[in-house]
Scaffold this motif. Sequence first.
Motif, mmCIF file in Angstrom:
data_model
loop_
_atom_site.group_PDB
_atom_site.id
_atom_site.type_symbol
_atom_site.label_atom_id
_atom_site.label_comp_id
_atom_site.label_asym_id
_atom_site.label_seq_id
_atom_site.Cartn_x
_atom_site.Cartn_y
_atom_site.Cartn_z
ATOM 1 N N GLY A 47 14.248 24.054 25.705
ATOM 2 C CA GLY A 47 13.302 22.940 25.717
ATOM 3 C C GLY A 47 13.994 21.655 26.146
ATOM 4 N N TYR A 48 13.215 20.730 26.642
ATOM 5 C CA TYR A 48 13.773 19.415 26.966
ATOM 6 C C TYR A 48 12.673 18.365 26.870
ATOM 7 C CZ TYR A 48 11.520 19.921 31.501
ATOM 8 O OH TYR A 48 10.580 20.092 32.483
ATOM 9 N N ALA A 49 13.100 17.133 26.638
ATOM 10 C CA ALA A 49 12.192 15.981 26.682
ATOM 11 C C ALA A 49 12.807 14.949 27.602
ATOM 12 C CB ALA A 49 11.985 15.405 25.290
ATOM 13 N N ALA A 50 12.020 14.432 28.542
ATOM 14 C CA ALA A 50 12.474 13.404 29.474
ATOM 15 C C ALA A 50 11.646 12.156 29.197
ATOM 16 C CB ALA A 50 12.282 13.882 30.905
ATOM 17 N N TYR A 51 12.317 11.032 28.943
ATOM 18 C CA TYR A 51 11.554 9.857 28.534
ATOM 19 C C TYR A 51 12.226 8.563 28.964
ATOM 20 C CZ TYR A 51 14.995 9.642 24.718
ATOM 21 O OH TYR A 51 16.164 9.584 23.991
ATOM 22 N N ASP A 52 11.402 7.548 29.141
ATOM 23 C CA ASP A 52 11.871 6.176 29.311
ATOM 24 C C ASP A 52 11.648 5.449 28.000
ATOM 25 O OD1 ASP A 52 12.640 6.077 32.105
ATOM 26 O OD2 ASP A 52 10.510 6.313 32.578
ATOM 27 N N VAL A 53 12.312 4.304 27.834
ATOM 28 C CA VAL A 53 12.096 3.497 26.628
ATOM 29 C C VAL A 53 11.810 2.051 27.018
ATOM 30 C CG1 VAL A 53 13.465 4.862 25.017
ATOM 31 C CG2 VAL A 53 14.603 3.161 26.438
ATOM 32 N N SER A 54 11.058 1.363 26.185
ATOM 33 C CA SER A 54 10.943 -0.092 26.314
ATOM 34 C C SER A 54 11.161 -0.673 24.928
ATOM 35 C CB SER A 54 9.586 -0.493 26.913
ATOM 36 O OG SER A 54 8.537 0.096 26.189
ATOM 37 N N ASP A 55 11.772 -1.866 24.879
ATOM 38 C CA ASP A 55 12.296 -2.349 23.589
ATOM 39 C C ASP A 55 11.614 -3.635 23.111
ATOM 40 O OD1 ASP A 55 13.288 -4.104 25.391
ATOM 41 O OD2 ASP A 55 15.328 -4.124 24.574
ATOM 42 N N GLU A 56 10.262 -3.603 23.047
ATOM 43 C CA GLU A 56 9.539 -4.765 22.534
ATOM 44 C C GLU A 56 9.904 -4.986 21.057
ATOM 45 O OE1 GLU A 56 8.018 -1.946 23.459
ATOM 46 O OE2 GLU A 56 7.006 -2.325 25.360
ATOM 47 N N SER A 57 9.619 -6.208 20.578
ATOM 48 C CA SER A 57 9.706 -6.456 19.138
ATOM 49 C C SER A 57 8.647 -7.488 18.779
ATOM 50 C CB SER A 57 11.093 -6.948 18.741
ATOM 51 O OG SER A 57 11.361 -8.170 19.392
ATOM 52 N N VAL A 58 8.261 -7.501 17.517
ATOM 53 C CA VAL A 58 7.327 -8.502 17.017
ATOM 54 C C VAL A 58 8.171 -9.402 16.110
ATOM 55 C CG1 VAL A 58 5.223 -8.926 15.705
ATOM 56 C CG2 VAL A 58 5.416 -6.865 17.130
ATOM 57 N N GLY A 59 8.489 -10.624 16.594
ATOM 58 C CA GLY A 59 9.492 -11.417 15.893
ATOM 59 C C GLY A 59 10.799 -10.639 15.910
ATOM 60 N N ALA A 79 8.866 23.201 26.310
ATOM 61 C CA ALA A 79 9.620 24.055 25.391
ATOM 62 C C ALA A 79 9.096 25.471 25.513
ATOM 63 C CB ALA A 79 9.468 23.552 23.959
ATOM 64 N N THR A 80 10.000 26.419 25.370
ATOM 65 C CA THR A 80 9.570 27.825 25.461
ATOM 66 C C THR A 80 9.470 28.465 24.082
ATOM 67 O OG1 THR A 80 11.865 28.484 25.807
ATOM 68 C CG2 THR A 80 10.516 28.170 27.777
ATOM 69 N N THR A 81 9.840 27.732 23.023
ATOM 70 C CA THR A 81 9.673 28.254 21.662
ATOM 71 C C THR A 81 9.063 27.158 20.779
ATOM 72 O OG1 THR A 81 11.842 27.483 20.929
ATOM 73 C CG2 THR A 81 11.745 29.709 21.869
ATOM 74 N N PRO A 82 8.293 27.547 19.758
ATOM 75 C CA PRO A 82 7.746 26.547 18.839
ATOM 76 C C PRO A 82 8.846 25.748 18.134
ATOM 77 C CG PRO A 82 6.628 28.659 18.568
ATOM 78 C CD PRO A 82 7.791 28.905 19.491
ATOM 79 N N SER A 83 9.978 26.402 17.877
ATOM 80 C CA SER A 83 11.077 25.708 17.192
ATOM 81 C C SER A 83 11.624 24.567 18.053
ATOM 82 C CB SER A 83 12.167 26.734 16.859
ATOM 83 O OG SER A 83 13.296 26.088 16.376
ATOM 84 N N ALA A 84 11.854 24.844 19.338
ATOM 85 C CA ALA A 84 12.350 23.800 20.242
ATOM 86 C C ALA A 84 11.312 22.689 20.381
ATOM 87 C CB ALA A 84 12.659 24.408 21.612
ATOM 88 N N TYR A 85 10.063 23.069 20.458
ATOM 89 C CA TYR A 85 8.969 22.096 20.593
ATOM 90 C C TYR A 85 8.971 21.145 19.401
ATOM 91 C CZ TYR A 85 4.080 20.510 20.920
ATOM 92 O OH TYR A 85 2.932 19.758 20.978
ATOM 93 N N ARG A 86 9.049 21.701 18.197
ATOM 94 C CA ARG A 86 9.064 20.872 16.996
ATOM 95 C C ARG A 86 10.306 19.966 16.981
ATOM 96 N NH1 ARG A 86 9.552 21.695 10.856
ATOM 97 N NH2 ARG A 86 10.423 19.675 10.349
ATOM 98 N N ALA A 87 11.458 20.550 17.331
ATOM 99 C CA ALA A 87 12.703 19.775 17.286
ATOM 100 C C ALA A 87 12.626 18.576 18.225
ATOM 101 C CB ALA A 87 13.883 20.674 17.652
#
Length: 431
Positions: free
Chosen positions: A236-248, A262-270
């Motif tokens: 399994g893998y996750a590919a993501y971007d981030v943005s770093d807003e803040s409130v105050g 993901a090819t397994t439920p375990s990887a998906y959950r992780a």
Amino acid sequence: MQDTGLPTRPELRVTQVDPDDREALRAWAVPSRTSFLESAPTEDSLDERQRMVQGHRLTAVHDTVAGEDRVVATLRTFDSELTVPGAGPVDVDAVSTATVLPTHRRRGLLSRMLTADLERARAAGHALAVLIAAEAPIYGRFGFGAATRSTSLVLDHARVAFRPDAPAATGSLEFVPAGRTDELAAVHDAARRRRPGGLLRDAAWWEAAGRRGEGRWLGPRGHVVLHRDEDGTPDGYAAYDVSDESVGRVPNGTVHLRDLTATTPSAYRALWEFLASIDLVRVTRASDRPVDELLPHLLLDPRAVQTGPVDDFVWLRVLDVPGALAARRYLGCGTLVLRVEDPLGLAGATVRLHVEAQRCGADGWVCPEVTTTDDAPDVVLPVAELGSVLLGGTSPVALQRAGRIDATPAAAQALATLMATPEQPWCPTWF
Ligand SMILES: CC(C)(COP(=O)(O)OP(=O)(O)OC[C@H]1O[C@@H](n2cnc3c(N)ncnc32)[C@H](O)[C@@H]1OP(=O)(O)O)[C@@H](O)C(=O)NCCC(=O)NCCS
């Protein structure tokens, strides 16, 4: 001269563009980017395009009025693979980059380019063509029907707690550097072969995905996290971007999830648990997700996941009715005579679809018998509606109630039983 079905006005001519001819490719890229409201091509974008379209068929319509030669319309098609229910991938004609400059729209250029390509694909033996529609009203007239749907979601990290009976997150996670995509490609390939609607991502796709930056699969702040099972095999893998807003001074960052497979439920959950636990981040936003996402079922508070809107994604065009019906497997059983009507005259046919439970394979999926017949039909449907129902993503009952297929309620229900799939068809791949 071979009749291409393309424009006959003397000032319009049609060429096939060689991707290695840089200037021809540039001339082809200009109107396609203009029509999609993008800026003119840069040298970088041309490099990228050149790599991506190797082996693709690039059609250009040129207008030579007033002595100048300008490309005014484009079409790109290529051979790909689409996963059909119960049977894995089948060859398809993938259609993309259908553009006509605003100065030349509504004169039939798209119709002529697309019809010529569908005729070519059918003659080449393809039973199916696929595309992603920029606007929903365009492609029904060409026999395409919406076959897969996708949705967006927002995950509120503060509300995430996994149920005690959820699959355990075993194995390990690691960040993958940009450019290393072999393991991701292997995971994706295994996953897309299993699920109806999955599309092949070729080496050029992954090579482009390996480069991070503005306008790419992942931006400059992008990350890929790979999951391995307890034996160290990527699953399994996750590919993501981030943005770093803040409130105050209160952190209010966002994960923008581009791809999670993901090819397994375990990887998906992780992977989801990992995303929901990143410090300084409050929510994960994702698009192009399946409409039957597993995540809410894993959580004590399923409303931590807010989904919508749901939109069509892959549109399917049947080019060979018996071939398309025989390419997939079925879980239901029954016998129906279907008359498929094709306004373009490419694929119309009357067929008997017979699925017998006794022929059931070990995995529960049944091979059909599909024969052409002169018998009276139980269901009469336009070819676009067959494209909509073929992967199991659209209910024939709904189409019958909407007046889009001609059948008794009982026949529509019998067709729905045959076409049903345990998972909704899903395609996370733009093409
Ligand atoms: C969409 C586009 C390719 C259409 O090209 P075109 O050459 O004007 O299309 P055609 O003249 O062949 O139109 C054929 C029919 O489709 C209809 N049609 C075309 N585009 C349509 C749209 N966006 N919405 C509704 N109907 C549309 C036409 O009205 C015409 O109908 P008719 O046969 O009843 O007269 C062109 O307008 C374009 O490039 N748009 C911007 C980019 C885009 O959206 N591309 C599609 C990518 S999937």
